[in-house]
Design an enzyme around this catalytic site. Structure first.
Site, PDB file in Angstrom:
ATOM      1  N   ARG A 263       0.841  -1.213   0.000  1.00  0.00           N
ATOM      2  CA  ARG A 263       0.000   0.000   0.000  1.00  0.00           C
ATOM      3  C   ARG A 263       0.872   1.258   0.000  1.00  0.00           C
ATOM      4  NH1 ARG A 263      -3.110  -3.202   2.726  1.00  0.00           N
ATOM      5  NH2 ARG A 263      -2.288  -2.734   4.782  1.00  0.00           N
TER       6      ARG A 263
ATOM      7  N   TYR B  82       0.274   4.151  -2.636  1.00  0.00           N
ATOM      8  CA  TYR B  82       0.029   5.552  -2.252  1.00  0.00           C
ATOM      9  C   TYR B  82       1.073   6.472  -2.889  1.00  0.00           C
ATOM     10  CZ  TYR B  82      -3.086   3.528   1.282  1.00  0.00           C
ATOM     11  OH  TYR B  82      -4.087   2.827   1.912  1.00  0.00           O
TER      12      TYR B  82
ATOM     13  N   TYR C 299     -13.006   9.685  -1.032  1.00  0.00           N
ATOM     14  CA  TYR C 299     -14.218   9.439  -0.244  1.00  0.00           C
ATOM     15  C   TYR C 299     -13.968   9.833   1.214  1.00  0.00           C
ATOM     16  CZ  TYR C 299     -12.553   5.132   2.040  1.00  0.00           C
ATOM     17  OH  TYR C 299     -11.871   4.225   2.813  1.00  0.00           O
TER      18      TYR C 299
ATOM     19  N   HIS D 194     -13.532  12.114   4.508  1.00  0.00           N
ATOM     20  CA  HIS D 194     -12.754  13.339   4.731  1.00  0.00           C
ATOM     21  C   HIS D 194     -11.345  13.064   4.209  1.00  0.00           C
ATOM     22  CE1 HIS D 194     -10.486  16.472   6.683  1.00  0.00           C
ATOM     23  NE2 HIS D 194     -11.534  16.952   7.316  1.00  0.00           N
TER      24      HIS D 194
ATOM     25  N   VAL E  59      -8.573  12.355   6.944  1.00  0.00           N
ATOM     26  CA  VAL E  59      -8.796  11.402   8.041  1.00  0.00           C
ATOM     27  C   VAL E  59      -8.343  10.006   7.622  1.00  0.00           C
ATOM     28  CG1 VAL E  59     -10.578  10.302   9.468  1.00  0.00           C
ATOM     29  CG2 VAL E  59     -10.698  12.749   8.993  1.00  0.00           C
TER      30      VAL E  59
ATOM     31  N   ALA F  83     -16.128   8.710   7.919  1.00  0.00           N
ATOM     32  CA  ALA F  83     -16.797   7.569   8.546  1.00  0.00           C
ATOM     33  C   ALA F  83     -17.055   7.864  10.028  1.00  0.00           C
ATOM     34  CB  ALA F  83     -15.938   6.321   8.392  1.00  0.00           C
TER      35      ALA F  83
ATOM     36  N   GLN G 123      -9.480   0.434  10.107  1.00  0.00           N
ATOM     37  CA  GLN G 123      -8.816  -0.590   9.280  1.00  0.00           C
ATOM     38  C   GLN G 123      -8.683  -1.910  10.039  1.00  0.00           C
ATOM     39  OE1 GLN G 123      -6.610   1.876   5.924  1.00  0.00           O
ATOM     40  NE2 GLN G 123      -5.221   1.373   7.554  1.00  0.00           N
TER      41      GLN G 123
ATOM     42  N   ALA H  70     -20.696   2.506   7.573  1.00  0.00           N
ATOM     43  CA  ALA H  70     -21.646   3.541   7.136  1.00  0.00           C
ATOM     44  C   ALA H  70     -22.195   3.172   5.765  1.00  0.00           C
ATOM     45  CB  ALA H  70     -20.918   4.887   7.052  1.00  0.00           C
TER      46      ALA H  70
ATOM     47  N   SER I 136     -14.863  -1.831   7.342  1.00  0.00           N
ATOM     48  CA  SER I 136     -15.335  -1.999   8.724  1.00  0.00           C
ATOM     49  C   SER I 136     -14.523  -1.142   9.692  1.00  0.00           C
ATOM     50  CB  SER I 136     -15.208  -3.459   9.171  1.00  0.00           C
ATOM     51  OG  SER I 136     -15.886  -4.320   8.296  1.00  0.00           O
ATOM     52  N   THR I 137     -15.227  -0.525  10.609  1.00  0.00           N
ATOM     53  CA  THR I 137     -14.596   0.204  11.715  1.00  0.00           C
ATOM     54  C   THR I 137     -15.107  -0.428  13.007  1.00  0.00           C
ATOM     55  OG1 THR I 137     -14.438   2.240  10.428  1.00  0.00           O
ATOM     56  CG2 THR I 137     -14.396   2.493  12.806  1.00  0.00           C
TER      57      THR I 137
HETATM   58  N1  SAM Z   1     -10.836   9.062   4.735  1.00  0.00           N
HETATM   59  C1  SAM Z   1     -11.795   8.075   5.174  1.00  0.00           C
HETATM   60  C2  SAM Z   1     -12.841   8.777   6.060  1.00  0.00           C
HETATM   61  O1  SAM Z   1     -12.848  10.002   6.096  1.00  0.00           O
HETATM   62  O2  SAM Z   1     -13.662   8.090   6.679  1.00  0.00           O
HETATM   63  C3  SAM Z   1     -11.094   6.923   5.874  1.00  0.00           C
HETATM   64  C4  SAM Z   1     -10.174   6.154   4.964  1.00  0.00           C
HETATM   65  S1  SAM Z   1      -9.247   4.884   5.751  1.00  0.00           S
HETATM   66  C5  SAM Z   1      -7.977   4.606   4.568  1.00  0.00           C
HETATM   67  C6  SAM Z   1     -10.162   3.414   5.554  1.00  0.00           C
HETATM   68  C7  SAM Z   1     -10.881   3.040   6.820  1.00  0.00           C
HETATM   69  O3  SAM Z   1     -11.955   3.946   7.023  1.00  0.00           O
HETATM   70  C8  SAM Z   1     -11.529   1.666   6.815  1.00  0.00           C
HETATM   71  O4  SAM Z   1     -10.632   0.623   7.090  1.00  0.00           O
HETATM   72  C9  SAM Z   1     -12.571   1.820   7.879  1.00  0.00           C
HETATM   73  O5  SAM Z   1     -12.011   1.763   9.179  1.00  0.00           O
HETATM   74  C10 SAM Z   1     -13.032   3.265   7.615  1.00  0.00           C
HETATM   75  N2  SAM Z   1     -14.141   3.238   6.659  1.00  0.00           N
HETATM   76  C11 SAM Z   1     -14.108   3.335   5.325  1.00  0.00           C
HETATM   77  N3  SAM Z   1     -15.350   3.236   4.810  1.00  0.00           N
HETATM   78  C12 SAM Z   1     -16.178   3.058   5.864  1.00  0.00           C
HETATM   79  C13 SAM Z   1     -17.570   2.884   6.017  1.00  0.00           C
HETATM   80  N4  SAM Z   1     -18.381   2.858   4.961  1.00  0.00           N
HETATM   81  N5  SAM Z   1     -18.064   2.750   7.253  1.00  0.00           N
HETATM   82  C14 SAM Z   1     -17.267   2.770   8.355  1.00  0.00           C
HETATM   83  N6  SAM Z   1     -15.956   2.922   8.265  1.00  0.00           N
HETATM   84  C15 SAM Z   1     -15.415   3.068   7.047  1.00  0.00           C
END
Ligand code: SAM
Length: 254
Positions: free
Chosen positions: A58, A62, A84, A86, A89, A116, A158, A199, A226-227
């Site tokens: 990764r 990136y 997608y 923020h 974040v 999320a 993650q 979400a 998943s979170t």
């Molecule tokens: N920038 C993104 C945000 O603002 O939520 C987060 C990106 S981060 C690389 C990826 C992680 O975000 C996932 O492993 C998970 O923990 C969380 N995530 C991404 N999509 C999600 C969703 N639909 N519902 C809950 N958590 C989510």
């Protein structure tokens, strides 16, 4: 900039304007349908998904994404990279691209958006201000010795790839999750209720909110989106030393 979590629901007017008026638009969406929706606004948008490949680290992915964005910036174009959630974040590329662009003398800014985290407060009815809230990337939490407060909320991001030291996998399995459960077992009882949260990314879908005992986590269906949300396991403990100092201060000020 960020497009938020749910298709069409979270895109602010400034973010929309960036998408509409930039010379070059890159997109990193969470869902192919969301990506199609963005292509509807900008048919010439360039997907960053093409950089993901099984077996590629990764970190390298990136780096290549950041390089693609910077190449467009260096060509003199007004560039918008839409991520997608923020963009700031738990996201490497937006921070790296902005830092690099600024270091090279270009103007760059980040547009805040719905993450999320914001969705989970709404969907789970949680307020981070009530007892406090801690956020960790799940693998970082496992690899390093961190102090957590089990009287506050704990959110692990993650969690679907927890324990992946190679940075190459798109999921890890029960064995890695057992290690996470073991680590969390230092602060939480095995039967403590945890929540797997996802979400909704489409307005027609519902969020996934799966409550289970901590001990059942190794067998849970954990994905990239998943979170893990861990509610407090005990009440906050007053700090008698600080409270005594405050009482003394109040008496002096009277
Ligand atoms: N920038 C993104 C945000 O603002 O939520 C987060 C990106 S981060 C690389 C990826 C992680 O975000 C996932 O492993 C998970 O923990 C969380 N995530 C991404 N999509 C999600 C969703 N639909 N519902 C809950 N958590 C989510």
């Amino acid at each position: 900039m960020g497009i938020g979590m749910m298709l069409g629901a979270h895109l602010g007017p400034r973010a929309r304007s960036h998408i509409e008026h930039a010379d070059v638009v890159f997109v990193a969406a969470s869902d192919p349908v969301v990506e199609l929706w963005l292509f509807g606004m900008r048919p010439d948008a360039r997907s960053l998904q093409v950089f993901y490949a099984e077996g590629t680290s990764r970190r390298e992915t990136y780096r290549r994404m950041t390089a693609a964005v910077l190449d467009a910036v260096r060509s003199g174009a007004r560039v918008c990279a839409a991520f997608y959630g923020h963009p700031g974040v738990f996201a490497t590329v937006p921070h790296d691209a902005i830092a690099l662009a600024r270091a090279e003398g270009f103007q760059a800014c980040m547009e805040a958006a719905v993450s999320a985290e914001d969705c989970l407060y709404a969907d789970l009815g949680l307020d981070p201000g009530r007892v406090g809230c801690q956020h960790f990337e799940a693998s970082q939490f496992l690899f390093y010795s961190r102090c957590i407060d089990p009287s506050a909320l704990l959110v692990l991001w993650q969690v679907g790839i927890v324990g992946d030291r190679s940075c190459r996998r798109f999921s890890t399995g029960a064995a890695h999750r057992r290690l996470l459960v073991e680590r969390l077992g230092r602060d939480y009882p095995a039967d403590h209720e945890v929540i797997v949260y996802e979400a909704a990314t489409l307005p027609i879908a519902a969020p996934r909110i799966e409550r289970l005992p901590l001990s059942a986590l190794p067998g849970a269906d954990l994905r990239m989106a998943s979170t893990l949300v861990i509610p407090p396991a005990r009440a906050m403990r007053p700090d008698p030393a600080v409270l005594a100092r405050l009482a003394q201060l109040e008496a002096e000020l009277r």
